[in-house]
Design a protein around this motif. Structure first.
Motif: not given
Length: 131
Positions: A52-81
């Motif tokens: 988390q940098t300010g309100s921006a979120l970023s990351g990398q997630v390893t996925l289990n149980g999905t045939p779509c991808a073994a990993s995924a890039t995460l991008t997003g925002t947070i404002a309060g909760n």
């Protein structure tokens, strides 16, 4: 006079050391995720790191149980909760919305995926916990 000066210095030193300087909580850290599909009745899990940098979120997630991808890039925002993020699974972005607890150590909400392709319009609920 000398005693007053010593007392004043002692008070200043104690005040400087006595305060707590804990940083405001943020989402930076390692997380464990669970997604439960309402559309298709299966459960996916994943783990990864979020920054988390300010309100921006970023990351990398390893996925289990999905045939779509073994990993995924995460991008997003947070404002309060309230948070909103996407996981890029292959060539499809799955959208997540939800809320966190007050210490930003757990979160939950809902997700939706686009129609067609591997994710095939999936939707459901998700939970996450900071490890």
């Amino acid at each position: 006079m000398r005693l007053t000066l010593v007392g004043l210095l002692l008070c200043i030193l104690l005040a400087g050391c006595g305060g707590s300087s804990s940083a405001a909580p943020n989402m930076t850290g390692n997380w464990q995720f669970t997604g439960t599909s309402t559309a298709f009745g299966f459960q996916d899990t994943g783990s990864g790191s979020i920054k988390q940098t300010g309100s921006a979120l970023s990351g990398q997630v390893t996925l289990n149980g999905t045939p779509c991808a073994a990993s995924a890039t995460l991008t997003g925002t947070i404002a309060g909760n309230n948070l909103s993020f996407q996981l890029q699974e292959g060539n499809q972005a799955v959208s997540f919305a939800g809320t966190t607890n007050s210490t930003l150590s757990s979160a939950s909400g809902s997700y939706t995926a686009p129609s067609g392709g591997c994710t095939n319009g999936d939707f459901g609920a998700w939970t996450a916990a900071k490890m």
